[in-house]
Design an enzyme around this catalytic site. Structure first.
Site, PDB file in Angstrom:
ATOM      1  N   TYR A  76      43.167  51.708  -2.884  1.00 40.09           N
ATOM      2  CA  TYR A  76      41.756  52.096  -2.710  1.00 40.09           C
ATOM      3  C   TYR A  76      41.479  53.601  -2.768  1.00 40.09           C
ATOM      4  O   TYR A  76      40.346  54.017  -2.650  1.00 40.09           O
ATOM      5  CB  TYR A  76      41.196  51.509  -1.410  1.00 40.09           C
ATOM      6  CG  TYR A  76      42.020  51.831  -0.160  1.00 40.09           C
ATOM      7  CD1 TYR A  76      41.882  53.053   0.496  1.00 40.09           C
ATOM      8  CD2 TYR A  76      42.920  50.894   0.360  1.00 40.09           C
ATOM      9  CE1 TYR A  76      42.624  53.332   1.639  1.00 40.09           C
ATOM     10  CE2 TYR A  76      43.666  51.165   1.498  1.00 40.09           C
ATOM     11  CZ  TYR A  76      43.515  52.384   2.128  1.00 40.09           C
ATOM     12  OH  TYR A  76      44.248  52.666   3.247  1.00 40.09           O
ATOM     13  N   ARG A 111      42.968  60.802   7.545  1.00 35.83           N
ATOM     14  CA  ARG A 111      44.140  59.963   7.805  1.00 35.83           C
ATOM     15  C   ARG A 111      45.036  60.050   6.572  1.00 35.83           C
ATOM     16  O   ARG A 111      44.792  59.360   5.581  1.00 35.83           O
ATOM     17  CB  ARG A 111      43.663  58.519   8.030  1.00 35.83           C
ATOM     18  CG  ARG A 111      44.701  57.552   8.562  1.00 35.83           C
ATOM     19  CD  ARG A 111      44.249  56.111   8.342  1.00 35.83           C
ATOM     20  NE  ARG A 111      44.485  55.696   6.977  1.00 35.83           N
ATOM     21  CZ  ARG A 111      43.761  54.788   6.319  1.00 35.83           C
ATOM     22  NH1 ARG A 111      42.751  54.194   6.900  1.00 35.83           N
ATOM     23  NH2 ARG A 111      44.053  54.474   5.066  1.00 35.83           N
ATOM     24  N   HIS A 136      46.445  52.956   6.792  1.00 36.42           N
ATOM     25  CA  HIS A 136      45.784  52.467   8.010  1.00 36.42           C
ATOM     26  C   HIS A 136      46.841  52.046   9.032  1.00 36.42           C
ATOM     27  O   HIS A 136      46.828  52.476  10.174  1.00 36.42           O
ATOM     28  CB  HIS A 136      44.873  51.290   7.673  1.00 36.42           C
ATOM     29  CG  HIS A 136      44.458  50.483   8.865  1.00 36.42           C
ATOM     30  ND1 HIS A 136      43.665  50.997   9.867  1.00 36.42           N
ATOM     31  CD2 HIS A 136      44.751  49.209   9.230  1.00 36.42           C
ATOM     32  CE1 HIS A 136      43.484  50.062  10.798  1.00 36.42           C
ATOM     33  NE2 HIS A 136      44.133  48.977  10.437  1.00 36.42           N
TER      34      HIS A 136
END
Lengths: 343, 326
Positions: A256, A243, A247
């Site tokens: 992160y 990805r 998100h």
């Protein structure tokens, strides 16, 4: 891990598609990328609710769905718009849903694609029930379900795989392992070396493929679909992809992960490698690509216009689809809301 | 007509729908070879085959989630969960998907399925086997919630549930399975949803109940009758849809209402009924609306269970208090 189309556009083994079909699927990936880019942009303009980009996962979705029959079932998630569209779910419905309108969940009759699942994991067993019911009624439709690496941690993944195995349901489980569930990396989801190996525990075949490789995904999916259709039961496919975006539009990946990870995976882009392959065979030109992009942009713009032309559901309409016929309680509540005398 | 207990009535109704509608299937844990933990599906697998009466793995979410997919693909699944206390693993499927698919797809996809679940205390089993948490389902938009009290209603409501175009939670009173006997048609007569029934007619007070509490309410009403208090006893039969008109019509005649439910008190279905009665009939009331309910405790285990389930004594006392206007 099954690989056929290398990042440099060279081939190992047999492509699963004719040149015409490969070019059609390349065009589909261009359309999907156009939709996805537009989705993120529209959300930033406040015209869509939260949007979940699938950038980088186009080959996994387009390659898998290319192996389905038009009337097969698809049960997918909020990140699977490319797959849903490939299986007949109109762009306008996808946009409409993302504007925050239930009518997006109502594709035309004959399109056997459920509205996207927003909860993670519970939907996989729905595909088992769908496929099982088709077989029970003597039809050879199958069901495919898409989910991410995070969903494999849900208990419902186990129940779905287990039911499918026990009953030999005609289902293809396609896990897009895109390495992140919001912020949680793949290695914190499971101690298994691969997700594909989980299939062993359910007595069904599991195969890991390069998820950015259109040909590898499709080759594995073709075999899984054939097995399901001929009554040989379910298959788990793990498509290893990434990805590259956040998100959703509400997420900030820099909290992160290192941006170098995204850069590295952008170098493995699934559309670029099909382009290189086609170009190496003299089947890709900038003019053709421009035509595809232009036509995709037009199609997407038209879908946006159509979706935005819907008036929001009125106060009376929110009561209309709870049951086939609203209960007296709902009718009374509707009267309260619309200001009519209480029936 | 034949005299049957409530479990037999359900078996007959299931046999009837399996025999008349090829789209129906029964699935659940131990429903086939053993006929279910309460033997409600006894003999059905032998008669209709293992493809239509399906023993599943022990996985409630899987059973209910698979039934959901089956319903969308054109079947009429009748899923069984062994006890209401075991249904919670399936709750996400019910609340997040089954109850919502019609609205989520604006009628494009629907889930006409029935989830049969034995509920209530009274058989002295282990923890989790005595739950009356029907309010979890009545609080969930998009579900019909049915709780029969008699053998004929159990069979008749089940036929209606299977024919219904929407998902139905069908709660079966465990302690009535064998305790209650009654005439049941062959085939059973369908019973419409949303139509309460007056089990006893009286003019002094309205007692409203459903399911497993109805026999005890009738016993309490009989005792009250001996001392001169004549009660209307309303058995709601379906909580969603709710026949509030029957309740209000009765309360308008009696001016007094006592609601009896086995479920926990706070936010139980009795609270909804009490609110509806006061919204619509406050000035007709001669006394506050009374509730006789289970408590906000875990249902006690066998030796102390009687402290929890509304007793005939508690029902009688509540009615007497209501008759005094307090």
């Amino acid at each position: 891990m099954l690989e056929i189309l290398r990042p440099d556009g060279s081939i190992v083994g047999e492509p699963p598609f004719s040149m015409d079909e490969t070019k059609r699927l390349y065009g589909a990936m261009v359309s999907a990328r156009t939709y996805d880019t537009k989705g993120t942009a529209l959300q930033k303009q406040g015209r869509l609710a939260t949007y979940a980009s699938f950038e980088g996962q186009e080959a996994a979705q387009v390659g898998a769905i290319a192996t389905l029959r038009h009337d097969d079932w698809l049960v997918a998630t909020y990140r699977d718009a490319a797959a849903m569209w490939m299986q007949g779910y109109p762009w306008v419905n996808l946009f409409l849903g993302r504007t925050g309108d239930e009518r997006g969940g109502s594709p035309p009759v004959g399109v056997n694609v459920l509205p996207p699942s927003i909860t993670v994991g519970a939907h996989m067993i729905h595909a088992v029930g769908l496929g099982w019911a088709e077989a029970h009624q003597g039809r050879d439709r199958i069901a495919m379900t898409l989910f991410g690496d995070g969903a494999t941690s849900e208990g419902d993944f186990h129940e779905a795989m287990n039911f499918a195995g026990v009953f030999g349901a005609p289902v293809v489980f396609l896990c897009q392992n895109n390495h992140y569930a919001i912020s949680t990396p793949r290695h914190r989801q499971t101690a298994s070396e691969t997700i594909a190996q989980k299939a062993d525990a359910y007595g069904i075949p599991g195969v890991q493929v390069d998820g950015n490789d259109l040909f590898a995904v499709a080759t594995a999916a073709q075999e899984a679909v054939a097995r399901a259709r001929d009554g040989s039961g379910p298959t788990l496919i793990e498509a290893v992809t990434f990805r590259v975006g956040p998100h959703t539009t509400a997420d900030d990946p820099s909290r992160y992960r290192d941006v170098s990870e995204e850069t590295e995976w952008r170098g493995l882009d699934p559309i670029d490698r099909v382009q290189r392959y086609l170009e190496s065979l003299g089947e890709w030109t900038p003019e053709w690509n421009d035509q595809l992009a232009e036509s995709a942009a037009k199609e997407i713009e038209a879908a946006i216009a159509e979706a935005e032309a819907f008036d929001p559901l009125g106060p009376s309409e929110i009561f209309e689809a709870m049951f086939e016929t609203p209960t007296p309680q709902l009718e009374r509540q509707r009267s309260l809301l619309v200001g009519e005398p209480d029936g | 007509m034949a005299e049957q207990n409530l479990a037999q009535a359900l078996t007959g109704a299931l046999d009837h729908v399996l025999s008349t509608d090829p789209g129906t299937i029964v699935l659940g844990e131990d429903v086939g070879l053993t006929g279910g933990v309460f033997r409600v599906t006894d003999g059905l697998q032998a008669k209709h085959g293992p493809e239509r009466v399906i023993d599943t793995p022990v996985a409630e979410s899987g059973i209910v989630g698979a039934a959901f997919g089956m319903a969308i693909a054109g079947l009429r699944p009748i899923a069984e969960i062994q006890f209401l206390g075991f249904a919670y693993p399936a709750f996400d499927q019910v609340v997040s998907h089954i109850s919502r698919i019609r609205n989520r797809s604006r009628h494009r996809f629907t889930a006409p399925l029935v989830i049969r679940i034995p509920y209530g205390a009274g058989i002295g089993a282990a923890e989790h086997h005595s739950e009356s948490t029907e309010a979890l389902f009545t609080h969930t938009p998009g579900l019909k919630v049915v709780i029969p009290a008699t053998p004929a209603d159990a069979a008749g409501l089940l036929l209606t549930a299977v024919a219904d175009p929407d998902p139905v939670i069908f709660l079966e009173p465990i302690r009535s399975y064998r305790r209650l006997r009654g005439e049941v048609g062959d085939p059973p007569e369908p019973v419409a949803f949303g139509e309460a029934v007056l089990r006893q007619r009286g003019s002094d007070v309205t007692i409203i109940s459903y399911g497993a509490m109805v026999p005890d309410v009738l016993e309490a009403a009989a005792q009250l009758g001996h001392t001169g208090t004549q009660a209307d006893v309303i058995d709601l039969r379906t909580l969603v849809p709710l026949d509030i008109e029957a309740v209000l019509e009765s309360v308008a005649r009696t001016g007094r209402a006592v609601i009896v439910q086995e479920g926990h008190r706070t936010c139980g279905f009795a609270a909804e009924l009490a609110a509806s009665i006061q919204e619509n009939a406050l000035y007709l009331l001669e006394a506050p609306v009374a509730r006789v309910t289970g408590w906000d405790t875990v249902v006690p285990l066998r030796r102390a269970e009687h402290h929890y389930v509304p007793s005939i004594g508690r029902i009688v006392a509540a009615v007497e208090s209501t008759m005094r206007g307090v």
